[in-house]
Design a protein around this motif. Structure first.
Motif, PDB file in Angstrom:
ATOM      1  N   VAL A 128       0.834  -1.210   0.000  1.00  0.00           N
ATOM      2  CA  VAL A 128       0.000   0.000   0.000  1.00  0.00           C
ATOM      3  C   VAL A 128       0.863   1.253   0.000  1.00  0.00           C
ATOM      4  O   VAL A 128       0.593   2.221  -0.738  1.00  0.00           O
ATOM      5  N   ILE A 129       1.921   1.260   0.802  1.00  0.00           N
ATOM      6  CA  ILE A 129       2.814   2.423   0.866  1.00  0.00           C
ATOM      7  C   ILE A 129       3.485   2.658  -0.482  1.00  0.00           C
ATOM      8  O   ILE A 129       3.520   3.786  -0.993  1.00  0.00           O
ATOM      9  N   LEU A 130       4.020   1.602  -1.080  1.00  0.00           N
ATOM     10  CA  LEU A 130       4.701   1.747  -2.363  1.00  0.00           C
ATOM     11  C   LEU A 130       3.735   2.178  -3.459  1.00  0.00           C
ATOM     12  O   LEU A 130       4.093   2.974  -4.336  1.00  0.00           O
ATOM     13  N   ARG A 131       2.518   1.655  -3.410  1.00  0.00           N
ATOM     14  CA  ARG A 131       1.532   2.035  -4.414  1.00  0.00           C
ATOM     15  C   ARG A 131       1.108   3.493  -4.253  1.00  0.00           C
ATOM     16  O   ARG A 131       0.976   4.230  -5.238  1.00  0.00           O
ATOM     17  N   ARG A 132       0.916   3.913  -3.013  1.00  0.00           N
ATOM     18  CA  ARG A 132       0.445   5.270  -2.757  1.00  0.00           C
ATOM     19  C   ARG A 132       1.470   6.313  -3.172  1.00  0.00           C
ATOM     20  O   ARG A 132       1.113   7.368  -3.734  1.00  0.00           O
ATOM     21  N   TYR A 133       2.762   6.041  -2.917  1.00  0.00           N
ATOM     22  CA  TYR A 133       3.802   7.029  -3.188  1.00  0.00           C
ATOM     23  C   TYR A 133       4.648   6.665  -4.409  1.00  0.00           C
ATOM     24  O   TYR A 133       5.789   7.119  -4.522  1.00  0.00           O
ATOM     25  N   ARG A 134       4.117   5.867  -5.316  1.00  0.00           N
ATOM     26  CA  ARG A 134       4.925   5.335  -6.411  1.00  0.00           C
ATOM     27  C   ARG A 134       5.558   6.431  -7.270  1.00  0.00           C
ATOM     28  O   ARG A 134       6.726   6.303  -7.665  1.00  0.00           O
ATOM     29  N   PHE A 135       4.826   7.489  -7.569  1.00  0.00           N
ATOM     30  CA  PHE A 135       5.378   8.543  -8.430  1.00  0.00           C
ATOM     31  C   PHE A 135       6.463   9.337  -7.710  1.00  0.00           C
ATOM     32  O   PHE A 135       7.487   9.695  -8.305  1.00  0.00           O
ATOM     33  N   LEU A 136       6.250   9.608  -6.426  1.00  0.00           N
ATOM     34  CA  LEU A 136       7.279  10.290  -5.645  1.00  0.00           C
ATOM     35  C   LEU A 136       8.511   9.403  -5.464  1.00  0.00           C
ATOM     36  O   LEU A 136       9.641   9.888  -5.468  1.00  0.00           O
ATOM     37  N   ILE A 137       8.287   8.108  -5.304  1.00  0.00           N
ATOM     38  CA  ILE A 137       9.408   7.175  -5.166  1.00  0.00           C
ATOM     39  C   ILE A 137      10.234   7.142  -6.448  1.00  0.00           C
ATOM     40  O   ILE A 137      11.476   7.171  -6.412  1.00  0.00           O
ATOM     41  N   MET A 138       9.562   7.091  -7.589  1.00  0.00           N
ATOM     42  CA  MET A 138      10.273   7.083  -8.858  1.00  0.00           C
ATOM     43  C   MET A 138      11.064   8.378  -9.049  1.00  0.00           C
ATOM     44  O   MET A 138      12.215   8.364  -9.511  1.00  0.00           O
ATOM     45  N   GLU A 139      10.457   9.498  -8.670  1.00  0.00           N
ATOM     46  CA  GLU A 139      11.175  10.777  -8.751  1.00  0.00           C
ATOM     47  C   GLU A 139      12.381  10.782  -7.829  1.00  0.00           C
ATOM     48  O   GLU A 139      13.470  11.242  -8.207  1.00  0.00           O
ATOM     49  N   ASP A 140      12.206  10.267  -6.622  1.00  0.00           N
ATOM     50  CA  ASP A 140      13.303  10.238  -5.667  1.00  0.00           C
ATOM     51  C   ASP A 140      14.436   9.338  -6.146  1.00  0.00           C
ATOM     52  O   ASP A 140      15.616   9.661  -5.961  1.00  0.00           O
ATOM     53  N   GLN A 141      14.111   8.221  -6.780  1.00  0.00           N
ATOM     54  CA  GLN A 141      15.141   7.321  -7.282  1.00  0.00           C
ATOM     55  C   GLN A 141      15.918   7.940  -8.446  1.00  0.00           C
ATOM     56  O   GLN A 141      17.110   7.683  -8.604  1.00  0.00           O
ATOM     57  N   LEU A 143      16.544  11.094  -8.657  1.00  0.00           N
ATOM     58  CA  LEU A 143      17.466  12.006  -7.985  1.00  0.00           C
ATOM     59  C   LEU A 143      18.605  11.244  -7.322  1.00  0.00           C
ATOM     60  O   LEU A 143      19.761  11.681  -7.356  1.00  0.00           O
ATOM     61  N   LEU A 144      18.273  10.094  -6.718  1.00  0.00           N
ATOM     62  CA  LEU A 144      19.299   9.284  -6.051  1.00  0.00           C
ATOM     63  C   LEU A 144      20.341   8.795  -7.054  1.00  0.00           C
ATOM     64  O   LEU A 144      21.539   8.727  -6.731  1.00  0.00           O
ATOM     65  N   ALA A 145      19.900   8.463  -8.265  1.00  0.00           N
ATOM     66  CA  ALA A 145      20.835   8.014  -9.297  1.00  0.00           C
ATOM     67  C   ALA A 145      21.821   9.107  -9.673  1.00  0.00           C
ATOM     68  O   ALA A 145      22.909   8.814 -10.180  1.00  0.00           O
ATOM     69  N   GLN A 146      21.461  10.358  -9.415  1.00  0.00           N
ATOM     70  CA  GLN A 146      22.344  11.503  -9.687  1.00  0.00           C
ATOM     71  C   GLN A 146      23.032  12.006  -8.421  1.00  0.00           C
ATOM     72  O   GLN A 146      23.630  13.095  -8.431  1.00  0.00           O
ATOM     73  N   ASN A 147      22.900  11.220  -7.322  1.00  0.00           N
ATOM     74  CA  ASN A 147      23.469  11.623  -6.029  1.00  0.00           C
ATOM     75  C   ASN A 147      22.904  12.958  -5.552  1.00  0.00           C
ATOM     76  O   ASN A 147      23.624  13.803  -5.014  1.00  0.00           O
ATOM     77  N   LYS A 148      21.610  13.120  -5.761  1.00  0.00           N
ATOM     78  CA  LYS A 148      20.926  14.333  -5.326  1.00  0.00           C
ATOM     79  C   LYS A 148      19.751  13.957  -4.428  1.00  0.00           C
ATOM     80  O   LYS A 148      19.422  12.795  -4.258  1.00  0.00           O
ATOM     81  N   GLY A 149      19.117  14.987  -3.846  1.00  0.00           N
ATOM     82  CA  GLY A 149      17.893  14.779  -3.093  1.00  0.00           C
ATOM     83  C   GLY A 149      18.056  14.632  -1.606  1.00  0.00           C
ATOM     84  O   GLY A 149      17.113  14.244  -0.913  1.00  0.00           O
ATOM     85  N   GLU A 150      19.236  14.945  -1.080  1.00  0.00           N
ATOM     86  CA  GLU A 150      19.464  14.791   0.357  1.00  0.00           C
ATOM     87  C   GLU A 150      18.867  15.929   1.177  1.00  0.00           C
ATOM     88  O   GLU A 150      18.780  15.835   2.397  1.00  0.00           O
ATOM     89  N   THR A 151      18.464  17.007   0.522  1.00  0.00           N
ATOM     90  CA  THR A 151      17.892  18.164   1.229  1.00  0.00           C
ATOM     91  C   THR A 151      16.539  18.514   0.613  1.00  0.00           C
ATOM     92  O   THR A 151      16.211  18.101  -0.500  1.00  0.00           O
ATOM     93  N   ARG A 152      15.784  19.309   1.350  1.00  0.00           N
ATOM     94  CA  ARG A 152      14.481  19.748   0.837  1.00  0.00           C
ATOM     95  C   ARG A 152      14.641  20.649  -0.395  1.00  0.00           C
ATOM     96  O   ARG A 152      13.758  20.690  -1.248  1.00  0.00           O
ATOM     97  N   LEU A 153      15.755  21.342  -0.479  1.00  0.00           N
ATOM     98  CA  LEU A 153      15.976  22.234  -1.614  1.00  0.00           C
ATOM     99  C   LEU A 153      16.161  21.451  -2.910  1.00  0.00           C
ATOM    100  O   LEU A 153      15.629  21.835  -3.959  1.00  0.00           O
TER     101      LEU A 153
END
Length: 227
Positions: A128-141, A143-153
């Motif tokens: 349920v958690i993965l389904r609910r936030y799937r688009f945000l998770i994909m966006e975060d990944q 960013l993670l692939a670029q070594n980014k996203g550690e801050t709110r900025l």
């Protein structure tokens, strides 16, 4: 290490591990909250540690999943003797099944509860958690692939998801954010095989190899891991 403990007590201790983890994190939360509130005298940001604790709890439950599931299913594993004497016995300890007042009937209600509450509910909640936030998770990944996203900025949309749930998906590529469910399913099927096919070890081995080989083929075909 403590051989005098009976199987009933050992089983209860093992099945209480998730509850002990929840209590431990709950106590840790109260201690940190009081420290920030009354020692450091902060008026805000007193619950910033909650996200990290929730993520760590999900990860701990993931690592306990196979052990707890196999221990739960052991209660349902009743087998006859050879030669057959008219009764079935628990495979983990030589105790007669369905005996009034016996270990099997005493543990059976608890085993049903842990089967539903942990073996089935944990992957359901993760799904349920993965389904609910799937688009945000994909966006975060991405960013993670670029070594980014550690801050709110640098991660304005998915920062809160990373802080709380990233341990569930950070190993996987954006399109395969759900792959932890595949791993959990493999764990469950292996535990289930150990329960269902004890009368025929050769068939049990065949089913186990089938599960592992299928998992291998799926992993090679999809290559879900980020690294």
């Amino acid at each position: 290490s403590i051989p005098d403990l009976g199987y009933y007590t050992k089983w209860m201790f093992i099945e209480a591990l998730p509850l002990a983890a929840i209590v431990m994190f709950g106590v840790g939360h109260v201690v940190l909250f009081c420290y920030k509130k009354f020692i450091l005298c902060r008026s805000g940001k007193t619950t910033g540690h909650v996200n990290m604790m929730i993520g760590s709890l999900f990860l701990l439950l993931y690592y306990l999943y196979l052990y707890i599931t196999r221990t739960t299913l052991d209660v349902f594993n009743c087998a006859p003797t050879d030669p057959y004497d008219g009764y079935t016995y628990l495979s983990v300890v030589f105790e007669r099944c369905w005996e009034p007042g016996g270990i099997h009937l005493r543990l059976l209600p608890f085993a049903i509860c842990t089967l539903v509450a942990y073996t089935l509910m944990y992957p359901a909640v993760v799904g349920v958690i993965l389904r609910r936030y799937r688009f945000l998770i994909m966006e975060d990944q991405l960013l993670l692939a670029q070594n980014k996203g550690e801050t709110r900025l640098t991660n304005p949309h998915a920062y809160h998801v990373r802080k709380r749930y990233h341990k569930l998906y950070y190993h996987f590529r954006p399109d395969y954010y759900y792959w932890i469910l595949v791993v959990i399913a493999r764990k469950f099927l292996i535990a289930f095989t150990a329960l269902m096919f004890t009368k025929n070890p050769a068939f049990q081995l065949s089913i186990s190899l089938l599960i592992v080989f299928t998992s291998y083929v799926l992993q090679v075909k999809n290559r879900p891991y980020m690294s």
